[in-house]
Design a protein around this motif. Structure first.
Motif, short mmCIF file in Angstrom:
data_model
loop_
_atom_site.label_atom_id
_atom_site.label_comp_id
_atom_site.label_asym_id
_atom_site.label_seq_id
_atom_site.Cartn_x
_atom_site.Cartn_y
_atom_site.Cartn_z
N TRP A 1 0.36 17.45 25.21
CA TRP A 1 1.01 17.98 26.41
C TRP A 1 0.26 19.20 26.94
CZ3 TRP A 1 3.24 17.25 30.58
CH2 TRP A 1 4.08 18.16 31.22
N ASP A 2 -0.17 20.09 26.06
CA ASP A 2 -0.91 21.28 26.49
C ASP A 2 -2.25 20.90 27.12
OD1 ASP A 2 1.07 23.00 25.67
OD2 ASP A 2 0.17 23.37 23.70
N LYS A 3 -2.91 19.92 26.54
CA LYS A 3 -4.20 19.47 27.07
C LYS A 3 -4.02 18.84 28.45
CE LYS A 3 -8.13 16.48 25.89
NZ LYS A 3 -8.65 15.48 24.89
N PHE A 4 -2.94 18.08 28.62
CA PHE A 4 -2.70 17.45 29.92
C PHE A 4 -2.34 18.49 30.97
CE2 PHE A 4 0.24 15.43 32.99
CZ PHE A 4 -0.66 14.52 33.56
N LYS A 5 -1.53 19.48 30.60
CA LYS A 5 -1.19 20.55 31.55
C LYS A 5 -2.44 21.29 32.00
CE LYS A 5 1.94 22.65 29.07
NZ LYS A 5 2.97 23.67 28.69
N GLN A 6 -3.35 21.54 31.05
CA GLN A 6 -4.59 22.23 31.41
C GLN A 6 -5.45 21.37 32.34
OE1 GLN A 6 -5.30 25.51 30.46
NE2 GLN A 6 -6.81 25.19 32.09
N LEU A 7 -5.44 20.06 32.11
CA LEU A 7 -6.17 19.13 32.98
C LEU A 7 -5.64 19.24 34.41
CD1 LEU A 7 -8.23 16.73 33.15
CD2 LEU A 7 -6.29 15.22 32.72
N CYS A 8 -4.32 19.33 34.56
CA CYS A 8 -3.72 19.45 35.89
C CYS A 8 -4.07 20.78 36.54
CB CYS A 8 -2.20 19.31 35.78
SG CYS A 8 -1.64 17.67 35.28
N ILE A 9 -4.03 21.85 35.76
CA ILE A 9 -4.36 23.17 36.30
C ILE A 9 -5.81 23.22 36.74
CG2 ILE A 9 -4.64 25.61 35.68
CD1 ILE A 9 -2.21 25.25 33.81
N ASP A 10 -6.71 22.68 35.93
CA ASP A 10 -8.14 22.66 36.28
C ASP A 10 -8.40 21.86 37.55
OD1 ASP A 10 -8.58 24.15 34.02
OD2 ASP A 10 -9.28 22.46 32.79
N ALA A 11 -7.52 20.88 37.81
CA ALA A 11 -7.69 20.05 39.02
C ALA A 11 -7.10 20.72 40.25
CB ALA A 11 -7.03 18.69 38.80
N GLY A 12 -6.45 21.88 40.07
CA GLY A 12 -5.88 22.60 41.21
C GLY A 12 -4.38 22.49 41.33
N LEU A 13 -3.73 21.85 40.35
CA LEU A 13 -2.27 21.70 40.41
C LEU A 13 -1.61 22.90 39.73
CD1 LEU A 13 -1.76 17.89 39.63
CD2 LEU A 13 -1.44 19.06 41.81
N ASN A 14 -1.82 24.09 40.33
CA ASN A 14 -1.14 25.29 39.83
C ASN A 14 0.27 25.35 40.41
OD1 ASN A 14 -1.52 26.12 42.52
ND2 ASN A 14 -3.46 27.12 42.00
N PHE A 15 1.01 26.39 40.08
CA PHE A 15 2.40 26.48 40.52
C PHE A 15 2.51 26.47 42.04
CE2 PHE A 15 6.12 28.96 41.82
CZ PHE A 15 7.12 28.25 41.19
N LYS A 16 1.62 27.20 42.71
CA LYS A 16 1.65 27.27 44.17
C LYS A 16 1.43 25.90 44.79
CE LYS A 16 -0.47 29.71 48.07
NZ LYS A 16 -1.48 30.74 48.47
N GLU A 17 0.49 25.14 44.25
CA GLU A 17 0.18 23.81 44.79
C GLU A 17 1.32 22.83 44.50
OE1 GLU A 17 -1.71 20.47 46.49
OE2 GLU A 17 -1.87 22.65 46.81
N LEU A 18 1.91 22.94 43.33
CA LEU A 18 3.04 22.08 43.00
C LEU A 18 4.23 22.36 43.92
CD1 LEU A 18 2.96 22.18 39.09
CD2 LEU A 18 2.38 20.23 40.54
N LEU A 19 4.46 23.64 44.21
CA LEU A 19 5.56 24.01 45.10
C LEU A 19 5.31 23.48 46.51
CD1 LEU A 19 8.21 25.58 45.28
CD2 LEU A 19 6.88 27.62 45.91
N ARG A 20 4.06 23.56 46.96
CA ARG A 20 3.71 23.04 48.29
C ARG A 20 3.95 21.54 48.39
NH1 ARG A 20 -0.12 20.44 51.03
NH2 ARG A 20 -1.30 19.98 49.13
N ARG A 21 3.55 20.81 47.37
CA ARG A 21 3.73 19.36 47.37
C ARG A 21 5.22 18.98 47.31
NH1 ARG A 21 -0.63 15.79 45.76
NH2 ARG A 21 -2.62 16.89 45.90
N GLU A 22 6.00 19.74 46.57
CA GLU A 22 7.42 19.45 46.49
C GLU A 22 8.10 19.68 47.85
OE1 GLU A 22 9.49 18.19 44.09
OE2 GLU A 22 7.56 17.64 43.20
N ARG A 23 7.70 20.73 48.54
CA ARG A 23 8.26 21.01 49.86
C ARG A 23 7.90 19.91 50.85
NH1 ARG A 23 6.85 27.50 50.00
NH2 ARG A 23 8.76 28.20 48.93
N MET A 24 6.71 19.36 50.71
CA MET A 24 6.29 18.27 51.61
C MET A 24 7.13 17.02 51.39
SD MET A 24 2.15 18.64 51.54
CE MET A 24 1.94 17.08 52.43
N ARG A 25 7.64 16.84 50.17
CA ARG A 25 8.44 15.66 49.86
C ARG A 25 9.84 15.74 50.46
NH1 ARG A 25 8.58 14.88 43.61
NH2 ARG A 25 10.03 13.27 44.28
N LEU A 26 10.32 16.98 50.69
CA LEU A 26 11.69 17.18 51.18
C LEU A 26 11.80 16.88 52.68
CD1 LEU A 26 12.57 20.43 49.22
CD2 LEU A 26 13.14 18.07 48.65
#
Length: 251
Positions: free
Chosen positions: A226-251
């Motif tokens: 799980w930690d390795k996968f989370k780091q993979l996502c962060i390295d790809a640019g899926l930080n908290f700010k980007e995740l929040l932006r994508r969630e807002r786009m879904r609403l």
């Protein structure tokens, strides 16, 4: 002395490239037809077993997809009745199937682990030997083609402790990582609730889950903690700010 094995594969609603050919039809079957004078048993020397296993693995390595849910196996042997009953040249059919089943699982097989085997039907029939002394084996692998994924992008991500979920995603695709991160979060939460309430009947088995020990034939670079996968996502640019932006786009 090396055995001469002749192998061919036939398909019912599937192919090397795809687990289905007919849209909306979930039933598929792979048939292996193997001809040889002798087949190794579980008691045969390892090098003798490996001869047949190598022939099968080469063929199964051509498959671009893999099954992650239950499979049902059917073995039909065609032997000379005289050789089967009046000599010791043909082994017990229960001991004949084990070396073969070992070739079906793993990254180069057609399913992930033999724990997926729901049933095995093993039978033999007498064969007319007027044209050949060889025995023939027909193996049928029945499966639901809805529960398959492409080998190229098959990855395993830790859900809890020793449990890993299989997903299909490109590690270089931000959209794929976001999709899997969302699905994985839902699956982790479901497992947490289920573990706290084991008697709740609304939950069923997640067929994409495997214990870590069941992934012995899967390359380590396809297995993520799980930690390795989370780091993979962060390295790809899926930080908290980007995740929040994508969630807002879904609403």
């Amino acid at each position: 002395m090396l055995q001469d094995y002749k192998l061919k594969i036939e398909f019912d609603n599937c192919s090397y490239d795809s687990p289905y050919l007919i849209e909306g039809c979930a039933n598929s079957c792979i048939e292996l037809i193997i001809e040889s004078e002798n087949f190794p048993t579980l008691q045969s020397k390892k090098n003798v077993q490996k001869e047949l296993q190598s022939v099968i693995r080469v063929e199964l390595g051509k498959f671009k997809w893999i099954i992650y849910n239950d499979v049902n196996l059917e073995f039909v042997w065609y032997f000379s009745c005289l050789r089967k009953k009046e000599s010791d040249k043909i082994g017990d059919i229960d001991n004949l199937i084990k070396p073969i089943i070992d070739t079906f699982s793993g990254d180069n097989g057609v399913f992930i682990d033999d724990s997926q085997i729901g049933s095995i039907n093993n039978s033999w029939m007498s064969r007319d030997i007027s044209s050949s002394q060889n025995s023939i084996l027909r193996i049928f692998i029945h499966f639901n083609n809805d529960d398959c994924c492409i080998k190229k992008n098959m990855q395993f991500v830790q859900v809890e402790k020793q449990m890993y979920a299989v997903y299909n995603f490109d590690i270089n695709s931000v959209d794929d990582l976001y999709r899997v991160l969302t699905l994985h979060h839902i699956q982790r939460k479901r497992r947490e609730i289920q573990n706290k309430n084991p008697n709740m009947e609304i939950f069923s088995t997640d067929f994409n889950l495997f214990h870590r020990t069941r992934l012995k034939d899967i390359p380590n670079n396809k297995i993520y903690t799980w930690d390795k996968f989370k780091q993979l996502c962060i390295d790809a640019g899926l930080n908290f700010k980007e995740l929040l932006r994508r969630e807002r786009m879904r609403l």
